[in-house]
Write a protein that holds these residues in place. Structure first.
Motif, PDB file in Angstrom:
ATOM      1  N   PRO A   1       0.841  -1.204   0.000  1.00 49.59           N
ATOM      2  CA  PRO A   1       0.000   0.000   0.000  1.00 49.59           C
ATOM      3  C   PRO A   1       0.878   1.257   0.000  1.00 49.59           C
ATOM      4  CG  PRO A   1      -0.671  -1.535   1.730  1.00 49.59           C
ATOM      5  CD  PRO A   1       0.618  -2.045   1.181  1.00 49.59           C
ATOM      6  N   ALA A   2       0.308   2.352  -0.493  1.00 50.27           N
ATOM      7  CA  ALA A   2       1.092   3.587  -0.620  1.00 50.27           C
ATOM      8  C   ALA A   2       1.423   4.199   0.748  1.00 50.27           C
ATOM      9  CB  ALA A   2       0.336   4.589  -1.479  1.00 50.27           C
ATOM     10  N   HIS A   3       0.521   4.005   1.697  1.00 51.73           N
ATOM     11  CA  HIS A   3       0.746   4.577   3.044  1.00 51.73           C
ATOM     12  C   HIS A   3       0.370   3.555   4.093  1.00 51.73           C
ATOM     13  CE1 HIS A   3       1.234   8.646   1.524  1.00 51.73           C
ATOM     14  NE2 HIS A   3       0.239   8.368   0.694  1.00 51.73           N
ATOM     15  N   LEU A   4       1.208   3.455   5.101  1.00 47.04           N
ATOM     16  CA  LEU A   4       0.915   2.548   6.225  1.00 47.04           C
ATOM     17  C   LEU A   4       1.393   3.208   7.508  1.00 47.04           C
ATOM     18  CD1 LEU A   4       2.379  -0.787   4.756  1.00 47.04           C
ATOM     19  CD2 LEU A   4      -0.041  -0.382   5.223  1.00 47.04           C
ATOM     20  N   ILE A   5       0.950   2.650   8.626  1.00 43.36           N
ATOM     21  CA  ILE A   5       1.615   2.933   9.902  1.00 43.36           C
ATOM     22  C   ILE A   5       2.442   1.691  10.191  1.00 43.36           C
ATOM     23  CG2 ILE A   5       1.314   3.462  12.348  1.00 43.36           C
ATOM     24  CD1 ILE A   5       0.186   5.646  10.583  1.00 43.36           C
ATOM     25  N   ASP A   6       3.739   1.853  10.382  1.00 44.84           N
ATOM     26  CA  ASP A   6       4.587   0.667  10.534  1.00 44.84           C
ATOM     27  C   ASP A   6       4.469   0.073  11.942  1.00 44.84           C
ATOM     28  OD1 ASP A   6       6.236   2.051  12.255  1.00 44.84           O
ATOM     29  OD2 ASP A   6       7.919   2.198  10.873  1.00 44.84           O
ATOM     30  N   TRP A   7       5.206  -1.011  12.171  1.00 45.76           N
ATOM     31  CA  TRP A   7       5.038  -1.749  13.431  1.00 45.76           C
ATOM     32  C   TRP A   7       5.461  -0.939  14.651  1.00 45.76           C
ATOM     33  CZ3 TRP A   7       9.121  -3.363  16.649  1.00 45.76           C
ATOM     34  CH2 TRP A   7      10.406  -3.180  16.133  1.00 45.76           C
ATOM     35  N   ARG A   8       6.237   0.112  14.402  1.00 52.28           N
ATOM     36  CA  ARG A   8       6.611   0.971  15.535  1.00 52.28           C
ATOM     37  C   ARG A   8       5.616   2.113  15.754  1.00 52.28           C
ATOM     38  NH1 ARG A   8      12.520   1.404  16.659  1.00 52.28           N
ATOM     39  NH2 ARG A   8      13.544  -0.256  15.531  1.00 52.28           N
ATOM     40  N   GLY A   9       4.596   2.176  14.871  1.00 51.82           N
ATOM     41  CA  GLY A   9       3.617   3.255  15.006  1.00 51.82           C
ATOM     42  C   GLY A   9       3.987   4.501  14.220  1.00 51.82           C
ATOM     43  N   GLU A  10       4.981   4.392  13.318  1.00 50.72           N
ATOM     44  CA  GLU A  10       5.429   5.552  12.529  1.00 50.72           C
ATOM     45  C   GLU A  10       4.808   5.505  11.129  1.00 50.72           C
ATOM     46  OE1 GLU A  10       7.586   7.712  13.748  1.00 50.72           O
ATOM     47  OE2 GLU A  10       8.039   6.582  15.576  1.00 50.72           O
ATOM     48  N   PRO A  11       4.556   6.679  10.511  1.00 49.69           N
ATOM     49  CA  PRO A  11       4.096   6.681   9.116  1.00 49.69           C
ATOM     50  C   PRO A  11       5.120   5.995   8.217  1.00 49.69           C
ATOM     51  CG  PRO A  11       3.958   8.872  10.072  1.00 49.69           C
ATOM     52  CD  PRO A  11       4.679   8.026  11.070  1.00 49.69           C
ATOM     53  N   TRP A  12       4.625   5.295   7.209  1.00 52.20           N
ATOM     54  CA  TRP A  12       5.513   4.487   6.344  1.00 52.20           C
ATOM     55  C   TRP A  12       5.035   4.585   4.907  1.00 52.20           C
ATOM     56  CZ3 TRP A  12       5.036   0.504   2.852  1.00 52.20           C
ATOM     57  CH2 TRP A  12       6.176  -0.292   2.594  1.00 52.20           C
TER      58      TRP A  12
END
Ligand code: OXD
Ligand code: MN
Length: 614
Positions: A370-381
């Motif tokens: 996907p173009a945008h995610l929240i990564d496993w640390r809770g950061e925008p990705w």
């Protein structure tokens, strides 16, 4: 009872028996760890629902979009608490030699002293949950009960998925039944010794982690981690490390094995247990979708099997767990559609990425991220972030009975009779696609010498073998060479009724690193040969390392495998195997004279046979 932990090695029968001892034990632990309250979990869905809601409100879990993932949640761990901590995992046997050279040993008295200090006040300000659970169906012929106390509600809801937890298991304890005690704290009290408040965090843990096992008293004590096998003590700590000791003492086996039923087009069903080291695709094998028409593979278990000689003299097998704690990255509709279907809902995800629509994602789930995610640390990705969105050891925790290919009788009271045992490793070289052991001793030798080539310099010389006997290296609660002897003893007892033993290798590569075998659903072609051997319908080529298939007995139709690749998959390279023997000898030497004589002789014979082998 005195306040815990105490040395109980002198007591036989040991005191973890019946409900009275349980209440005394819980009271002692409460006095030691000083929680704000003690809650006995009944395992009901109302209880789980309450806990889940509370955790969402407290920011411990993220509720996923119920349209995509009903009743499912995401947990993000502390970045320093993401996997089992093998170097902090201890076997505290009275005699160091009983832990063997592959375990970390600690003097039990010293460890008890350290634990007493660590657990003193460790649950201040938190709730101590008491979780009675059954491994295997409650009251089953091969089942055992345990009780975990924990101050982590995440561990409670995970244990409710992974075991039969609650009132039924408590009922099983009754007045006299033995239970395995398991004590867990994340080691993050919410109040200091002076009563001063300490703020909570979504994933409490401690920089110091201790996962301790006391084999003589069958106790587990875990401190400082909230993650997976460190904290869900029913799994690796009980069902493997402590159960392997119980099994040694009582004449059965607790093994790191998946369990499946394979049914041939002729409708004949066989049960197979298979041991692979961690991260070798056990869940994929357990949920294999056959590419050959007419074959069916049904899941009975994906990680642990308990095997016990039955009254009929055969070896019976059972998966003691009730859920799957699977690695998410790499799992997709292409690699394991049954696992994807299993986690449709009622699932706890840990350290995966969060999509904008409130569902989950991990590397390998879809070809395009996907173009945008929240990564496993809770950061925008974004795909340009240059780091994984999900942690490589991210997990899904799902109820087994959601698996669409689960066998109807997966929780049968007696388990299932075993027809074959399969050993596998991740071997780029040397080990052929499949072979059968000539006899039980040869099979035990095969299990004792499972290995993978080291792939990263950090693990040691690249290409050198890393042995993982019976895939139990981190999970055997006693000396590994004694475990081999125990297997030999069990084989003697089973005699002609013993399951046949095979070795497989899905991971062969050519000199350019290309895989020679497609794997996944095409592994049914190997199971087809194994079944043909069980039915006495395929001859085999005797070689020094076992019985290999004739090319014409393998159904390779439609694969388009080049002849050279097939030849390589089915060839024994005597030079390579002589080198392998040197490494096996060096590995065996670590165990000194505890290596069973028959395995040492098997190695000598193998060397001699390889010398003769062109
Ligand atoms: C597991 C492992 O998580 O083997 O099952 O590490
Ligand atoms: Mn495992």
């Amino acid at each position: 009872m005195s306040s815990l932990p105490v040395d109980r090695t002198e007591t036989a029968p040991h005191p973890f028996r019946g409900r009275r001892a349980l209440h005394a034990w819980v009271a002692d632990l409460a006095a030691l760890t000083q929680p704000e309250r003690v809650v006995w979990c009944d395992g009901s869905s109302a209880e789980q629902d309450r806990l889940l809601k509370r955790m969402v409100a407290d920011g411990v879990l993220v509720k996923l979009n119920p349209e995509w993932r009903p009743n499912s949640y995401l947990a993000r761990s502390d970045p320093d608490d993401v996997a089992r901590v093998e170097d902090r995992t201890f076997i505290c046997s009275e005699d160091e030699a009983d832990a063997g050279p592959t375990n970390h040993w600690r003097d039990p008295a010293v460890m008890r002293g350290e634990l007493r200090e660590r657990f003193d006040g460790a649950m201040r300000g938190r709730t101590m949950y008491v979780l009675p659970f059954s491994m295997g169906p409650v009251g089953g012929a091969i089942s055992q009960v345990g009780v975990q106390v924990t101050d982590s509600p995440y561990v409670v809801v995970s244990t409710a998925i992974m075991t039969r937890m609650g009132d039924a298991a408590l009922g099983e304890i009754g007045d006299t039944a033995e239970w395995v005690p398991a004590v867990h704290s994340v080691g993050a009290p919410l109040a200091g010794p002076d009563g001063g408040a300490v703020p909570d965090v979504p994933w409490p843990s401690n920089a110091v982690k201790i996962i301790a096992h006391f084999p003589e008293t069958r106790e587990i004590w875990s401190y400082g981690s909230g993650y997976g096998g460190n904290a869900l003590l029913a799994k690796k700590c009980f069902a493997l490390r402590i159960a392997s000791v119980m099994a040694r003492d009582e004449g059965w086996l607790a093994e790191h094995m998946l369990l499946v039923r394979v049914t041939s087009p002729a409708g004949r069903a066989y049960h197979l247990a298979a041991a692979f080291p961690s991260a070798c695709g056990k869940t994929n094998f357990a949920m294999l979708q056959p590419t050959l028409p007419g074959w069916r593979v049904e899941t009975l278990g994906d990680d642990i099997a308990w095997l016990r000689p039955g009254p009929d003299g055969r070896l019976w097998a059972m998966n003691p767990e009730a859920g799957f704690f699977g690695v998410a990255p790499g799992t997709s509709e292409a690699t394991n559609p049954a696992a994807m279907a299993t986690m449709w809902g009622n699932t706890i995800f840990t350290n995966v990425a969060l999509r904008e629509d409130g569902d989950v994602w991990w590397e390998g789930m879809t070809p395009t991220p996907p173009a945008h995610l929240i990564d496993w640390r809770g950061e925008p990705w974004t795909p340009a972030s240059g780091r994984p969105a999900a942690h490589p050891n991210a997990r899904f925790t799902s109820p087994a009975d959601q698996c669409p290919v689960l066998a109807d009788d997966w929780d049968a009271h007696d388990g299932v009779p075993l027809d074959a045992i399969v050993f596998g490793g991740r071997r780029t070289s040397n080990v052929p696609l499949v072979s059968e052991a000539a006899d039980w001793v040869d099979g035990v030798f095969t299990g004792a010498t499972i290995a993978s080539e080291q792939t990263a310099a950090a693990e040691g010389p690249v290409g050198a073998l890393r042995f993982d006997p019976f895939a139990m290296l981190p999970f055997c609660g006693y000396d590994m060479a004694d475990h081999w002897q125990h297997w030999l003893d069990i084989g003697e007892r089973l005699g002609a009724k013993a399951p046949r033993i095979f070795r497989v290798n899905w991971f062969r590569r050519d000199a350019d690193g290309r895989f020679l075998w497609p794997g996944f659903g095409d592994n049914i072609r190997v199971l087809d040969w194994i079944v043909a051997r069980l039915e006495d319908e395929a001859d085999a080529v005797p070689t020094p390392i076992g019985l290999l298939p004739y090319r014409h007995d393998l159904d390779l139709d439609g694969l388009g495998l080049p002849d050279d690749d097939v030849r390589e998959l089915l060839t024994v390279d005597a030079t390579g195997w002589r080198r392998e023997c040197d490494q096996i000898a060096a590995f065996f030497a670590r165990f000194g004279d505890r290596v069973p004589g028959s395995l040492a002789r098997r190695l000598t014979r193998l060397r001699w046979q390889l010398g003769e082998y062109a």
